[in-house]
Scaffold this active site. Structure first.
Site, PDB file in Angstrom:
ATOM      1  N   ARG A  26       0.816  -1.221   0.000  1.00 28.74           N
ATOM      2  CA  ARG A  26       0.000   0.000   0.000  1.00 28.74           C
ATOM      3  C   ARG A  26       0.850   1.271   0.000  1.00 28.74           C
ATOM      4  O   ARG A  26       0.475   2.273  -0.615  1.00 28.74           O
ATOM      5  CB  ARG A  26      -0.985  -0.045   1.168  1.00 28.74           C
ATOM      6  N   ASP A 128      12.092 -15.731  16.399  1.00 25.13           N
ATOM      7  CA  ASP A 128      13.210 -16.022  17.308  1.00 25.13           C
ATOM      8  C   ASP A 128      13.890 -14.795  17.921  1.00 25.13           C
ATOM      9  O   ASP A 128      14.653 -14.935  18.876  1.00 25.13           O
ATOM     10  CB  ASP A 128      14.273 -16.851  16.567  1.00 25.13           C
ATOM     11  N   GLY A 171      13.700 -20.478  19.469  1.00 24.98           N
ATOM     12  CA  GLY A 171      14.660 -19.389  19.635  1.00 24.98           C
ATOM     13  C   GLY A 171      15.880 -19.500  18.747  1.00 24.98           C
ATOM     14  O   GLY A 171      16.633 -18.538  18.616  1.00 24.98           O
TER      15      GLY A 171
END
Ligand code: ATP
Length: 319
Positions: A26, A128, A171
């Protein structure tokens, strides 16, 4: 003169990627720039899986998890020949520049394209939070919320059964999901790349807490640090708690993005287009002290992981 840009998502998906695609689309259209959605990351870029995007293409996507563009891995993109195929495909289609959303591998791909004449801007799309130079990545907040919701539920049942829940969170060698969820859920023990894994110390701490009258315990473990199943069995043998392992897995990657992730992704997506309009490439967008900024991808990937010492000190004080 920037006439047409592409946008793609690459690596693992994360909630908020759609909000970023929407903001890129946009913002570009509002500036008179055409937009092409590139399917399946660098694989689709090389194969020419391009779709012209209008405002409507991204309607009703801001609340959706995953990525409407799909994601894929293409390890061969590191090879000059495959990379050049991608560059030529973009040129054939009149695409001057690309916004990529993904992790550090995706960043490297963006750098390679920029070096071959296609300006690219990278956005940090990963749950993460393992990208340096930015306080937060797109998707981290949503994954954290999912973890907290799950661990709160586990605590209810652990409490009822004198259990110790050993919970593995994601993670990718970054302890942020673990330390933030550990503090949020009032966990008793934390095992992350930063704390390391000392089995004896973990068992001793649990025994100590038990002697202090703690009825149950939560141990939060970052993935790839230790085997949670084996640890839960050790807990059952060495302490009075019944150890139970839970691996949250990909449930952490899905779901509707939180408002924080939607806002972050929207701000970052708009910034990426502004940078391209300024003629920049080889940069990544970051948020630092709630300000949207950018740095070179080279610098970003050369940074070493900053320590979260203050968070760990806080965690220890609150147990
Ligand atoms: P996640 O954090 O989810 O793993 P990521 O972006 O780090 O995300 P990768 O699989 O490492 O995921 O990288 C995504 C894609 O980026 C690769 O499949 C490959 O197409 C491209 N890529 C990775 N490293 C390079 C590189 N050195 N040069 C060019 N392209 C690369």
């Amino acid at each position: 003169m920037l006439r047409k840009i592409g946008v793609l998502t690459s690596g693992g998906d994360s909630p908020g990627m759609n909000a970023a695609i929407r903001a890129v689309t946009r913002t570009a259209l509002a500036n008179g720039i055409e937009v092409v959605g590139i399917r399946d990351g660098y694989k689709g870029l090389v194969e020419g899986l391009y779709e012209p995007f209008t405002r409507r293409s991204v309607a009703e996507t801001i609340s959706m998890g995953g990525t409407i563009l799909g994601s894929a891995r293409l390890p061969e993109f590191k090879e000059e020949e495959v990379l050049m195929k991608g560059v030529n495909k973009l040129k054939e289609n009149g695409i001057d520049a690309v916004v990529v959303i993904g992790g550090d591998g995706t960043y490297r791909g963006a750098n390679a394209l920029t070096q071959h004449g296609i300006n690219c801007i990278a956005l940090p799309g990963t749950i993460d939070n393992d990208i340096e130079g930015t306080d937060f990545t797109i998707g981290f907040d949503t994954a954290l919320n999912t973890i907290v919701e799950c661990v709160d539920k586990l605590r209810d049942t652990s409490n009822s059964h004198h259990r110790c829940s050993v919970v593995e969170v994601m993670g990718n060698r970054c302890g942020d999901l673990a330390i933030y969820s550990g503090i949020s859920c009032g966990a008793e023990v934390l095992i992350t790349p930063e704390t390391g894994y000392d089995e004896e110390a973990v068992l001793e701490k649990l025994k100590y807490l038990e002697n202090q009258g703690t009825s149950h315990a939560i141990v939060i473990v970052s993935e790839k640090v230790c085997d949670v199943q084996a640890l839960a069995e050790k807990v059952s043998k060495a302490t009075g708690f019944a150890g139970r392992a839970t691996i949250l897995g990909h449930i952490q990657r899905g779901g509707s993005p939180t408002p924080n992730d939607r806002v972050l992704a929207s701000r970052m997506g708009a910034k990426a287009v502004e940078l391209l309009i300024e003629g920049k490439g080889g940069e990544c967008v970051c948020i630092r002290n709630n300000e949207i900024t950018s740095m070179s991808i080279d610098e970003c990937i050369s940074l070493t992981r900053s320590s979260r010492k203050e968070f760990y000190r806080l965690f220890d004080r609150l147990v």
